[in-house]
Motif scaffolding. Structure first.
Motif, short mmCIF file in Angstrom:
data_model
loop_
_atom_site.label_atom_id
_atom_site.label_comp_id
_atom_site.label_asym_id
_atom_site.label_seq_id
_atom_site.Cartn_x
_atom_site.Cartn_y
_atom_site.Cartn_z
N ASN A 83 -0.53 8.76 -0.65
CA ASN A 83 0.61 8.36 -1.47
C ASN A 83 1.75 7.78 -0.63
N VAL A 84 1.80 8.19 0.64
CA VAL A 84 2.79 7.61 1.54
C VAL A 84 2.37 6.20 1.93
N ARG A 85 1.08 6.07 2.26
CA ARG A 85 0.55 4.74 2.61
C ARG A 85 0.84 3.75 1.48
N GLY A 86 0.63 4.18 0.25
CA GLY A 86 0.88 3.29 -0.88
C GLY A 86 2.33 2.88 -0.96
N GLY A 87 3.26 3.84 -0.74
CA GLY A 87 4.67 3.50 -0.78
C GLY A 87 5.07 2.56 0.34
N ALA A 88 4.46 2.70 1.51
CA ALA A 88 4.79 1.84 2.65
C ALA A 88 4.39 0.40 2.40
N THR A 89 3.34 0.17 1.61
CA THR A 89 2.90 -1.20 1.35
C THR A 89 3.93 -1.98 0.54
N THR A 120 -0.68 -1.48 11.54
CA THR A 120 -1.05 -2.10 10.27
C THR A 120 -1.18 -1.04 9.20
N ILE A 121 -0.58 -1.28 8.06
CA ILE A 121 -0.64 -0.32 6.95
C ILE A 121 -1.93 -0.57 6.16
N PRO A 122 -2.83 0.40 6.06
CA PRO A 122 -4.09 0.20 5.33
C PRO A 122 -3.83 -0.14 3.87
N THR A 123 -4.68 -0.97 3.32
CA THR A 123 -4.56 -1.34 1.90
C THR A 123 -5.60 -0.64 1.04
N THR A 124 -6.55 0.03 1.69
CA THR A 124 -7.60 0.72 0.95
C THR A 124 -7.06 2.01 0.34
N PRO A 125 -7.26 2.23 -0.94
CA PRO A 125 -6.80 3.48 -1.59
C PRO A 125 -7.46 4.70 -0.95
N ASN A 126 -6.82 5.84 -1.09
CA ASN A 126 -7.32 7.11 -0.57
C ASN A 126 -7.52 7.05 0.96
N THR A 127 -6.62 6.36 1.63
CA THR A 127 -6.68 6.24 3.08
C THR A 127 -5.40 6.77 3.70
N GLU A 128 -5.54 7.52 4.78
CA GLU A 128 -4.35 8.04 5.46
C GLU A 128 -3.71 6.98 6.33
#
Length: 304
Positions: A83-89, A120-128
């Motif tokens: 959920n943090v990764r998603g916000g960072a995108t 690089t911020i991952p774009t794949t869901p469910n990824t740390e």
């Protein structure tokens, strides 16, 4: 090397990176037990309140000396949940940053500077989102005994590069340990400084005479037609030689001789009267002793 693991839920990739930056510099050696999760509450602009998880490593030894500066370097990674990764995108495709951390060694403040490497911020869901961090500080211990290294708070600014434009910044992000949480991330023993004894020449071997060096200076008193020769004899280890010195001033076939007994400092002087101006050959011979070898000095002296 001390290693500690501090775990938390990070809701903002930005806050995660910052937290790592501060904590990394102060973790326990790899051989020591890891610390338990330490909760931090971070106020992140736009994203609001967040938490994080941290793993860090430092080069601090088990013991350090009081009064001697210790260079502390560290590496760390902070892992943020999906959920943090998603916000960072929402801010960009990659992130980097800096942090200002005031850790503590006992009651001493330890300002730490750290950098979050461009990631690089991952774009794949469910990824740390995993962020590498490195930094350094210098610590000069002032108190003896066991000192706990703690991290009560820190502040950071994150930067998200933008294609064809200026990066977007997020900060300041301020983080403080949750109430009642232990912020100890390392323990170091401060011991007395091992002073280096002054360098001294090795003692002379009993029964073996040392080499010596003989020196001399001449002062002429014109009105009294008197020449005063000062002599000094030193052993190889720097101590004063003992014994007698024969001083000879020669001009042509004429010569004047005097025998001097050295004082406790290995020095003495010979006075010659009725010395006319001119060129003289000066010979100073140390006769030696059981502890000191013979030596001499020859020189040409101009009296005027």
């Amino acid at each position: 090397m001390h290693q500690s693991v501090i775990r938390r839920t990070l809701a903002a990739g930005a806050s995660a990176a910052v937290a790592v930056t501060g904590m990394a510099a102060f973790t326990a050696p790899a051989t020591a037990a890891t610390s338990g999760p330490v909760p931090f509450t971070c106020q992140v602009p736009v994203l609001g309140e967040r938490s994080f998880t941290l793993v860090a490593d430092t080069n601090l030894p088990e013991k350090v000396e009081k009064g001697k500066a210790v260079a502390v370097s560290f590496t760390a990674t902070v892992t943020a949940p999906d959920n943090v990764r998603g916000g960072a995108t929402l801010f960009g495709t990659s992130v980097e940053g800096t942090a200002k951390v005031v850790a503590k060694a006992g009651t001493q403040n330890l300002p730490v500077t750290a950098n979050v490497a461009l990631t690089t911020i991952p774009t794949t869901p469910n990824t740390e989102l995993v962020l590498p961090v490195s930094g350094s500080t210098t610590w000069t211990p002032t108190t003896l005994g066991t000192q706990q290294i703690t991290l009560p708070s820190f502040e950071a600014t994150l930067s998200f590069p933008q294609a064809g434009g200026a990066p977007r910044e997020l900060g300041p992000i301020t983080c403080a340990a949750a109430a009642g949480a232990s912020t100890v991330v390392d323990t170091v023993e401060v011991v007395e400084s091992a002073t280096t004894p002054p360098t001294t020449p090795p003692p002379a071997t009993p029964g073996v005479a040392q080499a010596t060096k003989t020196t001399s200076t001449v002062k002429y008193k014109k009105k009294a037609k008197k020449a005063v020769v000062k002599v000094a004899v030193a052993n190889a280890d720097g101590t004063a030689a003992a014994g007698k010195v024969k001083v000879v001033m020669k001009k042509g076939k004429k010569k004047a001789t005097s025998t001097v007994t050295l004082n406790a400092k290995g020095k003495g002087k010979a006075a010659f009267k009725k010395i006319a101006p001119g060129k003289y050959k000066l010979t100073v011979k140390y006769t030696g002793s059981d502890a000191s070898k013979k030596s001499q000095k020859k020189s040409n002296v101009k009296i005027k």
